[in-house]
Design an enzyme around this catalytic site. Structure first.
Site, PDB file in Angstrom:
ATOM      1  N   THR A 118       0.825  -1.003  -0.192  1.00 21.22           N
ATOM      2  CA  THR A 118       0.164  -0.298  -0.149  1.00 21.22           C
ATOM      3  C   THR A 118       0.780   1.148   0.361  1.00 21.22           C
ATOM      4  O   THR A 118       1.411   1.096   1.153  1.00 21.22           O
ATOM      5  CB  THR A 118      -0.464   0.268   0.623  1.00 21.22           C
ATOM      6  OG1 THR A 118      -1.564  -1.147   1.264  1.00 21.22           O
ATOM      7  CG2 THR A 118      -2.241   1.190   1.573  1.00 21.22           C
ATOM      8  N   GLU A 155      -3.672  -5.001  -2.885  1.00 20.17           N
ATOM      9  CA  GLU A 155      -4.464  -6.523  -2.609  1.00 20.17           C
ATOM     10  C   GLU A 155      -5.883  -6.384  -1.231  1.00 20.17           C
ATOM     11  O   GLU A 155      -5.089  -5.222  -0.389  1.00 20.17           O
ATOM     12  CB  GLU A 155      -3.356  -7.435  -1.380  1.00 20.17           C
ATOM     13  CG  GLU A 155      -3.312  -8.646  -0.851  1.00 20.17           C
ATOM     14  CD  GLU A 155      -4.621  -9.136  -2.206  1.00 20.17           C
ATOM     15  OE1 GLU A 155      -3.710 -10.052  -3.584  1.00 20.17           O
ATOM     16  OE2 GLU A 155      -5.405  -9.539  -2.509  1.00 20.17           O
ATOM     17  N   LEU A 170      -6.716  -9.159   1.184  1.00 24.80           N
ATOM     18  CA  LEU A 170      -6.556 -10.034   1.973  1.00 24.80           C
ATOM     19  C   LEU A 170      -6.284  -9.528   2.958  1.00 24.80           C
ATOM     20  O   LEU A 170      -6.417  -8.485   4.056  1.00 24.80           O
ATOM     21  CB  LEU A 170      -5.634 -11.625   1.856  1.00 24.80           C
ATOM     22  CG  LEU A 170      -4.555 -11.494   1.053  1.00 24.80           C
ATOM     23  CD1 LEU A 170      -3.670 -10.816   2.966  1.00 24.80           C
ATOM     24  CD2 LEU A 170      -4.172 -11.834   0.762  1.00 24.80           C
ATOM     25  N   CYS A 226      -2.222  -3.082   9.078  1.00 26.24           N
ATOM     26  CA  CYS A 226      -3.414  -1.952   8.371  1.00 26.24           C
ATOM     27  C   CYS A 226      -3.992  -1.202   8.545  1.00 26.24           C
ATOM     28  O   CYS A 226      -3.826  -0.099   8.393  1.00 26.24           O
ATOM     29  CB  CYS A 226      -4.254  -3.606   6.919  1.00 26.24           C
ATOM     30  SG  CYS A 226      -2.974  -4.731   6.699  1.00 26.24           S
ATOM     31  N   LYS A 262      -5.887 -10.593  16.221  1.00 28.08           N
ATOM     32  CA  LYS A 262      -7.813 -10.958  15.908  1.00 28.08           C
ATOM     33  C   LYS A 262      -7.601 -12.388  15.811  1.00 28.08           C
ATOM     34  O   LYS A 262      -6.178 -12.536  16.007  1.00 28.08           O
ATOM     35  CB  LYS A 262      -7.982 -10.476  13.840  1.00 28.08           C
ATOM     36  CG  LYS A 262      -6.882 -10.558  12.842  1.00 28.08           C
ATOM     37  CD  LYS A 262      -7.347 -10.357  12.288  1.00 28.08           C
ATOM     38  CE  LYS A 262      -8.373 -11.404  11.578  1.00 28.08           C
ATOM     39  NZ  LYS A 262      -9.158 -11.034   9.972  1.00 28.08           N
ATOM     40  N   ARG A 275       1.061  -7.333  15.722  1.00 33.21           N
ATOM     41  CA  ARG A 275       0.839  -6.008  15.535  1.00 33.21           C
ATOM     42  C   ARG A 275      -0.012  -5.427  15.683  1.00 33.21           C
ATOM     43  O   ARG A 275      -1.304  -5.099  15.561  1.00 33.21           O
ATOM     44  CB  ARG A 275       2.064  -5.531  13.582  1.00 33.21           C
ATOM     45  CG  ARG A 275       3.235  -6.424  13.934  1.00 33.21           C
ATOM     46  CD  ARG A 275       3.278  -6.189  12.152  1.00 33.21           C
ATOM     47  NE  ARG A 275       2.566  -7.502  11.517  1.00 33.21           N
ATOM     48  CZ  ARG A 275       2.538  -7.556  10.022  1.00 33.21           C
ATOM     49  NH1 ARG A 275       3.629  -6.067   9.042  1.00 33.21           N
ATOM     50  NH2 ARG A 275       2.165  -8.386   9.270  1.00 33.21           N
TER      51      ARG A 275
HETATM   52  C1  UGA Z   1      -7.733  -5.879   6.357  1.00 37.49           C
HETATM   53  C2  UGA Z   1      -8.205  -5.912   5.603  1.00 37.49           C
HETATM   54  O1  UGA Z   1      -9.715  -5.995   6.263  1.00 37.49           O
HETATM   55  C3  UGA Z   1      -8.338  -6.378   4.038  1.00 37.49           C
HETATM   56  O2  UGA Z   1      -9.064  -6.499   3.113  1.00 37.49           O
HETATM   57  C4  UGA Z   1      -7.094  -5.384   3.818  1.00 37.49           C
HETATM   58  O3  UGA Z   1      -6.645  -6.744   2.894  1.00 37.49           O
HETATM   59  C5  UGA Z   1      -5.853  -5.531   4.735  1.00 37.49           C
HETATM   60  O4  UGA Z   1      -6.291  -5.253   6.275  1.00 37.49           O
HETATM   61  C6  UGA Z   1      -4.743  -5.479   4.337  1.00 37.49           C
HETATM   62  O5  UGA Z   1      -4.581  -3.685   4.309  1.00 37.49           O
HETATM   63  O6  UGA Z   1      -3.881  -5.727   4.238  1.00 37.49           O
HETATM   64  P1  UGA Z   1      -6.884  -7.524   8.389  1.00 37.49           P
HETATM   65  O7  UGA Z   1      -5.791  -6.291   9.234  1.00 37.49           O
HETATM   66  O8  UGA Z   1      -6.025  -8.874   8.300  1.00 37.49           O
HETATM   67  O9  UGA Z   1      -6.977  -6.846   6.621  1.00 37.49           O
HETATM   68  O10 UGA Z   1      -7.987  -8.021   9.787  1.00 37.49           O
HETATM   69  P2  UGA Z   1      -9.543  -7.640   9.128  1.00 37.49           P
HETATM   70  O11 UGA Z   1      -9.928  -8.825   9.402  1.00 37.49           O
HETATM   71  O12 UGA Z   1      -9.946  -6.235   8.647  1.00 37.49           O
HETATM   72  O13 UGA Z   1      -9.524  -6.732  11.470  1.00 37.49           O
HETATM   73  C7  UGA Z   1      -8.844  -5.789  11.727  1.00 37.49           C
HETATM   74  C8  UGA Z   1      -9.154  -5.023  13.177  1.00 37.49           C
HETATM   75  O14 UGA Z   1      -9.994  -5.441  13.058  1.00 37.49           O
HETATM   76  C9  UGA Z   1      -8.773  -6.784  13.889  1.00 37.49           C
HETATM   77  O15 UGA Z   1      -8.170  -6.329  15.068  1.00 37.49           O
HETATM   78  C10 UGA Z   1     -10.411  -7.271  14.006  1.00 37.49           C
HETATM   79  O16 UGA Z   1     -10.929  -7.803  15.786  1.00 37.49           O
HETATM   80  C11 UGA Z   1     -11.128  -5.679  14.375  1.00 37.49           C
HETATM   81  N1  UGA Z   1     -12.379  -5.824  14.512  1.00 37.49           N
HETATM   82  C12 UGA Z   1     -13.258  -6.008  12.030  1.00 37.49           C
HETATM   83  C13 UGA Z   1     -13.151  -5.500  14.776  1.00 37.49           C
HETATM   84  O17 UGA Z   1     -13.039  -4.842  15.873  1.00 37.49           O
HETATM   85  N2  UGA Z   1     -15.131  -5.734  14.130  1.00 37.49           N
HETATM   86  C14 UGA Z   1     -15.420  -6.054  13.258  1.00 37.49           C
HETATM   87  O18 UGA Z   1     -16.013  -6.085  13.756  1.00 37.49           O
HETATM   88  C15 UGA Z   1     -14.213  -6.477  12.219  1.00 37.49           C
END
Ligand code: UGA
Length: 429
Positions: free
Chosen positions: A121, A151, A153, A260, A320, A327
């Site tokens: 990014t 991306e 994902l 991210c 998560k 991180r």
């Molecule tokens: C995020 C994006 O969802 C991806 O689409 C993107 O590609 C990625 O960043 C990136 O830029 O590389 P990621 O950080 O792996 O993915 O995980 P997420 O599932 O998005 O969760 C991010 C954070 O939000 C976690 O701490 C999770 O616990 C939190 N979260 C998520 C919540 O507190 N509530 C929710 O409803 C969803």
């Protein structure tokens, strides 16, 4: 096709393994010998469900090649993806030094026609720098076009997200590069967004920031629900049924973390500021996210009074579930604040203990779920691992000194926990 990925983080390694599985010959270039040696044996530098199996399968088929060398990977490749890290600088913008460094190494090794695309990014404007470096360093006769293929994902579900994305975004000024990249993605059944470089990059930042905004909105509604005795989960379920809002990414909790969202929200604020726009909406998203973390500590103080000398058990450390990634995990802030107040912390995480030890060296690590509860004055749930969902509450209560639970991920039914005799506090209910 022949492809090279520079970088074997979540994005580089997962996408490389998936493209190899589609039948392409894929090189992955790293710069740490130990990691590359491990990858050659199918050992991933991080935990991601299903990844090692996919890597091993494609290593065996000789479609996936891990190397420290830019030759013969770059001269052979039709497409080179830059998938190295872009951490946040002290000023809040993205640190491009690694991207620019690899651009120079790619440039020097280009032969024939190659499409170089960033998966990392990078903010709008960075493309000009990379493009200039490629043009300046390449040999005469080598031809290069540059593109952004962001991306989307998620960690924990990275493979299925890569195979079944909601869309593929290809940003480039060159028709020829666009055709090559469309061809490369033909095995993926997803709508294409074909656009220019700047738009593609902004789609990535805008998507991550919007998702972060949804989470902060959910956390703000949770806070308000607590104050007026509403049930935030019902409120969010109720609004999520409206198709215009959607029910995903509305789970309140200890705030978003990871590599991210925090980084990309900060970077978008910084990009806006550089262009004389104060994106105060996103500044508020960050403030609410910090409040969500602080709120867990406030609740702990509310239950225990002074936390000094108290035993607090923590279930879940990773940012998560289904990852060992620490991180910017909410657990780091929350545990540090509790420790500063004198609390004694014992924690368990099914996968993140090793990475957690680097950032949280002064806590006790339990080797299974229940030992966290032994003699605890309070139990706090910080990550939504499946294996925490069906724990035996009789056993938990027996082991704890006082049956207090702060359920930071709303895993449990408050009614049932209260029937067991727990003093239960969730988020927003
Ligand atoms: C995020 C994006 O969802 C991806 O689409 C993107 O590609 C990625 O960043 C990136 O830029 O590389 P990621 O950080 O792996 O993915 O995980 P997420 O599932 O998005 O969760 C991010 C954070 O939000 C976690 O701490 C999770 O616990 C939190 N979260 C998520 C919540 O507190 N509530 C929710 O409803 C969803």
């Amino acid at each position: 096709m022949k492809i090279t990925f520079i970088g074997h983080g979540y994005v580089g390694l997962v996408t490389a393994a998936v493209f190899a599985d589609f039948g392409n010959k894929v090189y992955v270039i790293g710069h740490t010998k130990e990691k590359i040696d491990n990858l050659k044996k199918g050992i991933s530098p991080f935990y991601e469900p299903g990844l090692e199996e996919l890597v091993k399968k494609n290593l065996k088929a000789k479609r996936l090649i891990f190397t420290l060398d830019y030759k013969p990977a770059i001269p052979e490749s039709d497409v080179v993806f830059i998938a190295v890290g872009t951490p946040t600088t002290k000023m809040g913008d993205a640190d491009l030094s690694t991207v620019l460094d690899v651009a120079e190494k790619i440039g020097k090794n280009l032969e024939g026609y190659t499409v170089v695309a960033t998966k990392s990014t990078v903010p709008a404007g960075a493309n000009k720098k990379v493009q200039r470096i490629l043009e300046e360093t390449k040999h005469q006769g080598a031809e290069v076009d540059y593109a952004s293929v962001p991306e989307f994902l998620r960690e924990g579900s990275a493979i299925s997200d890569t195979i079944n994305p909601d869309r593929i975004v290809i940003g480039t000024e060159s028709k020829r590069a666009q055709e090559v990249l469309v061809k490369l993605h033909k095995s993926i059944n997803a709508p294409l967004v074909l656009t220019n470089f700047e738009t593609a990059e902004l789609i990535k930042y805008a998507a991550n920031s919007f998702l972060a905004l949804k989470i902060s909105y959910a956390n703000a509604i949770a806070k308000l629900s607590e104050l007026i005795h509403a049930d935030a989960l019902k409120v969010l379920e109720g609004i999520g049924m409206d198709k215009r809002i959607g029910n995903l990414f509305l789970s309140p909790g200890p705030g978003y973390g990871g590599s991210c969202f925090p980084k990309d929200v900060r970077a978008l604020i910084s990009i806006a500021k550089d262009n004389d726009y104060a994106f105060s909406l996103l500044e508020e998203v960050e403030i609410i996210n910090q409040q969500a973390r602080r709120d867990i500590v406030r609740k702990a103080r509310g239950i225990l009074g002074d936390v000094r000398g108290k035993n607090i058990g923590i279930l879940g450390l990773a940012f998560k579930a289904n990852t060992d990634d620490m991180r910017d995990a909410a657990a780091i802030d929350i545990i540090s604040w509790l420790q500063n107040d004198g609390a004694k912390i014992t924690a368990f995480d099914p996968k993140a203990e090793e990475s957690a030890r680097e950032v949280l060296p002064k806590i006790t690590y339990a080797d299974e779920v229940y030992s966290v509860m032994d003699g605890a004055d309070l139990l706090i749930i910080l990550t939504e691992w499946n294996e925490f969902k069906d724990i035996n509450f009789e056993e938990v209560k027996k082991r704890m000194k006082t049956p207090n639970i702060i359920d930071g991920r709303n895993l449990y039914d408050p009614k049932i926990l209260r029937e067991y005799g727990f003093n239960y506090i969730g988020v927003g209910r």
